[in-house]
Design an enzyme around this catalytic site. Structure first.
Site, PDB file in Angstrom:
ATOM      1  N   ASP A   1       0.967  -1.382   0.077  1.00 52.93           N
ATOM      2  CA  ASP A   1      -0.069   0.077   0.055  1.00 52.93           C
ATOM      3  C   ASP A   1       0.654   1.231  -0.043  1.00 52.93           C
ATOM      4  O   ASP A   1       1.868   1.086   0.135  1.00 52.93           O
ATOM      5  CB  ASP A   1      -0.775  -0.046   1.226  1.00 52.93           C
ATOM      6  CG  ASP A   1      -1.667   0.976   1.364  1.00 52.93           C
ATOM      7  OD1 ASP A   1      -2.401   1.550   0.465  1.00 52.93           O
ATOM      8  OD2 ASP A   1      -1.866   1.714   2.454  1.00 52.93           O
ATOM      9  N   SER A   2       0.364   2.556  -0.079  1.00 55.62           N
ATOM     10  CA  SER A   2       1.175   3.622   0.014  1.00 55.62           C
ATOM     11  C   SER A   2       1.604   3.886   1.221  1.00 55.62           C
ATOM     12  O   SER A   2       2.440   4.546   1.627  1.00 55.62           O
ATOM     13  CB  SER A   2       0.149   4.713  -0.600  1.00 55.62           C
ATOM     14  OG  SER A   2      -0.941   4.927   0.299  1.00 55.62           O
TER      15      SER A   2
ATOM     16  N   TYR B   1      -0.766   8.351  -2.291  1.00 59.65           N
ATOM     17  CA  TYR B   1      -0.561   8.060  -3.801  1.00 59.65           C
ATOM     18  C   TYR B   1      -1.877   8.848  -4.424  1.00 59.65           C
ATOM     19  O   TYR B   1      -1.828   9.366  -5.630  1.00 59.65           O
ATOM     20  CB  TYR B   1      -0.832   6.615  -3.979  1.00 59.65           C
ATOM     21  CG  TYR B   1       0.331   5.713  -3.948  1.00 59.65           C
ATOM     22  CD1 TYR B   1       1.409   6.115  -3.708  1.00 59.65           C
ATOM     23  CD2 TYR B   1       0.084   4.452  -4.292  1.00 59.65           C
ATOM     24  CE1 TYR B   1       2.509   5.164  -3.343  1.00 59.65           C
ATOM     25  CE2 TYR B   1       1.091   3.634  -4.092  1.00 59.65           C
ATOM     26  CZ  TYR B   1       2.252   4.006  -3.785  1.00 59.65           C
ATOM     27  OH  TYR B   1       3.462   3.162  -3.639  1.00 59.65           O
TER      28      TYR B   1
ATOM     29  N   CYS C   1      -4.190  -1.623  -1.950  1.00 62.28           N
ATOM     30  CA  CYS C   1      -4.551  -0.269  -2.108  1.00 62.28           C
ATOM     31  C   CYS C   1      -5.353   0.038  -3.268  1.00 62.28           C
ATOM     32  O   CYS C   1      -5.051  -0.677  -4.347  1.00 62.28           O
ATOM     33  CB  CYS C   1      -3.242   0.478  -2.280  1.00 62.28           C
ATOM     34  SG  CYS C   1      -3.028   2.065  -2.889  1.00 62.28           S
ATOM     35  N   ASN C   2      -6.405   0.644  -3.314  1.00 61.25           N
ATOM     36  CA  ASN C   2      -7.421   0.994  -4.325  1.00 61.25           C
ATOM     37  C   ASN C   2      -6.563   1.742  -5.305  1.00 61.25           C
ATOM     38  O   ASN C   2      -6.957   1.475  -6.589  1.00 61.25           O
ATOM     39  CB  ASN C   2      -8.715   1.486  -4.032  1.00 61.25           C
ATOM     40  CG  ASN C   2      -9.527   0.491  -3.031  1.00 61.25           C
ATOM     41  OD1 ASN C   2     -10.283  -0.234  -3.342  1.00 61.25           O
ATOM     42  ND2 ASN C   2      -9.176   0.696  -1.833  1.00 61.25           N
TER      43      ASN C   2
ATOM     44  N   GLU D   1      -2.420   8.579   8.514  1.00 56.56           N
ATOM     45  CA  GLU D   1      -0.922   8.350   8.622  1.00 56.56           C
ATOM     46  C   GLU D   1      -0.452   8.893   9.881  1.00 56.56           C
ATOM     47  O   GLU D   1       0.501   8.544  10.268  1.00 56.56           O
ATOM     48  CB  GLU D   1      -0.166   9.047   7.317  1.00 56.56           C
ATOM     49  CG  GLU D   1      -0.643   8.002   5.941  1.00 56.56           C
ATOM     50  CD  GLU D   1       0.135   6.628   5.885  1.00 56.56           C
ATOM     51  OE1 GLU D   1       1.138   6.602   6.570  1.00 56.56           O
ATOM     52  OE2 GLU D   1      -0.425   5.645   5.580  1.00 56.56           O
TER      53      GLU D   1
ATOM     54  N   CYS E   1     -10.783   3.170  -0.213  1.00 59.45           N
ATOM     55  CA  CYS E   1      -9.467   3.115   0.155  1.00 59.45           C
ATOM     56  C   CYS E   1      -9.181   2.521   1.389  1.00 59.45           C
ATOM     57  O   CYS E   1     -10.061   2.665   2.666  1.00 59.45           O
ATOM     58  CB  CYS E   1      -9.138   4.727   0.395  1.00 59.45           C
ATOM     59  SG  CYS E   1      -7.536   5.270   1.131  1.00 59.45           S
ATOM     60  N   THR E   2      -8.203   1.810   1.366  1.00 62.20           N
ATOM     61  CA  THR E   2      -7.934   0.813   2.510  1.00 62.20           C
ATOM     62  C   THR E   2      -7.313   1.512   3.981  1.00 62.20           C
ATOM     63  O   THR E   2      -7.509   0.841   5.004  1.00 62.20           O
ATOM     64  CB  THR E   2      -6.744  -0.329   2.191  1.00 62.20           C
ATOM     65  OG1 THR E   2      -5.585   0.579   1.782  1.00 62.20           O
ATOM     66  CG2 THR E   2      -7.220  -1.152   0.960  1.00 62.20           C
ATOM     67  N   HIS E   3      -7.363   2.789   3.777  1.00 63.56           N
ATOM     68  CA  HIS E   3      -6.998   3.465   4.923  1.00 63.56           C
ATOM     69  C   HIS E   3      -8.281   3.712   5.814  1.00 63.56           C
ATOM     70  O   HIS E   3      -8.259   3.607   6.923  1.00 63.56           O
ATOM     71  CB  HIS E   3      -6.345   4.886   4.746  1.00 63.56           C
ATOM     72  CG  HIS E   3      -4.943   4.899   4.347  1.00 63.56           C
ATOM     73  ND1 HIS E   3      -4.160   4.355   3.175  1.00 63.56           N
ATOM     74  CD2 HIS E   3      -3.879   5.261   5.018  1.00 63.56           C
ATOM     75  CE1 HIS E   3      -3.259   4.432   3.355  1.00 63.56           C
ATOM     76  NE2 HIS E   3      -2.774   5.074   4.459  1.00 63.56           N
TER      77      HIS E   3
HETATM   78  N1  DGL Z   1      -4.813   3.132   0.865  1.00 72.32           N
HETATM   79  C1  DGL Z   1      -4.963   3.884  -0.633  1.00 72.32           C
HETATM   80  C2  DGL Z   1      -5.922   3.170  -1.244  1.00 72.32           C
HETATM   81  O1  DGL Z   1      -6.545   2.108  -0.847  1.00 72.32           O
HETATM   82  C3  DGL Z   1      -4.654   5.091  -0.809  1.00 72.32           C
HETATM   83  C4  DGL Z   1      -4.036   6.154   0.186  1.00 72.32           C
HETATM   84  C5  DGL Z   1      -3.104   7.240  -0.565  1.00 72.32           C
HETATM   85  O2  DGL Z   1      -3.738   8.078  -1.127  1.00 72.32           O
HETATM   86  O3  DGL Z   1      -2.035   6.998  -0.585  1.00 72.32           O
HETATM   87  O4  DGL Z   1      -6.345   3.751  -2.246  1.00 72.32           O
END
Ligand code: DGL
Length: 272
Positions: free
Chosen positions: A21-22, A53, A84-85, A160, A192-194
């Protein structure tokens, strides 16, 4: 699924599964994978140096994805999971770059939302790059679901920095979600996985909705794929969990207080 491994490569059951992931968000997916596949070895990369990202252009994101997959290739992983999407929707170029078998989070997450909503009205929260790609909107509208898609650039920096359940996080989520609260939406996709880490904040605004995260849905795809490829590790010995960050180890450590699984190693990695 993004694409399946081309013929010819022989993998070892003990080879690790590479997850990335990012930043820390993909650990929500790793959590599920470790709990349900305890005998597997995992290498996780959080590309915190390049995070977030979601506000970058597609070519830049695609180059980060290539670097990580190249690293995994050198480490001999048996499976890649893009947790990560944003990276998933910028990974189609990998088909020309690698033989590795790659699974992304978008399809399983969308499918879960499609099978969950009763009102056929779904809120999709994701990064700007994922919303711009339009994949969730497409998959849901093909099933005659009314999809409300919203980019949330302020969410990832909060997560984060581990600012969960704080006045700031409640205020940011309220600002984004409030306009959607009285629209008969019964399901909210964490695109988004976050974002699953903001579930308390989202429930406070949206009430009793179904919150769709990627971990469990993605686990079923990973298990099926490994089984089909005869690569499930049934050694009955707990696997090794190695976390790598392209940024500061100290900062990474501070932002994952919520991660409850065992960690065998947490190290810095340079991908250039
Ligand atoms: N966790 C990431 C996702 O699922 C994105 C986070 C980011 O913007 O870096 O898209």
């Amino acid at each position: 699924m993004i694409f399946e491994q081309k013929d010819g490569d022989i993998m070892n059951l003990e080879s690790p599964i590479g997850v990335f992931d990012s930043g820390v968000g993909g650990l929500t997916v790793l959590n599920e994978l470790i709990s349900r596949l305890p005998f597997e070895n995992f290498i996780y990369i959080g590309d915190t140096k390049n995070s977030p990202y979601g506000e970058k252009d597609n070519d830049t994101i695609a180059s980060y994805v290539s670097n990580i997959v190249k690293y995994f290739e050198n480490k001999g992983v048996k499976q890649v999971v893009i947790a990560c999407n944003t990276a998933t929707v910028n990974s189609s170029h990998l088909i020309n770059e690698t033989n590795l078998d790659i699974i992304g989070v978008v399809q399983p997450t969308a499918l879960k939302a499609i099978n969950t909503t009763i009102t056929k009205r779904v809120l999709i929260l994701a990064t700007s790059a994922t919303i711009r790609n339009g994949i969730y909107q497409k998959l849901l509208s093909e099933q005659k679901i009314n999809a409300f898609a919203v980019a949330c650039p302020k969410f990832v920096p909060l997560i984060e920095k581990n600012m969960l359940n704080t006045p700031e996080s409640f205020a940011v989520v309220k600002e984004v979600c409030e306009p959607y609260k009285d629209l008969k939406i019964d399901t909210v996709v964490m695109g988004c996985t976050h974002y699953g880490l903001l579930a308390n904040e989202i429930r406070q605004v949206m009430g009793n909705v179904n919150i769709i995260t990627s971990g469990e849905a993605t686990y079923y795809v990973v298990k099926d794929r490994l089984k089909k490829r005869n690569l499930l590790n049934n050694s009955q010995k707990h696997g090794e969990i190695k976390l790598l960050t392209t940024g500061s180890v100290e900062v990474f450590k501070k932002s994952i207080g919520w991660f409850k699984n065992r960690i065998d190693a947490l190290e810095h990695v340079s991908l250039e």
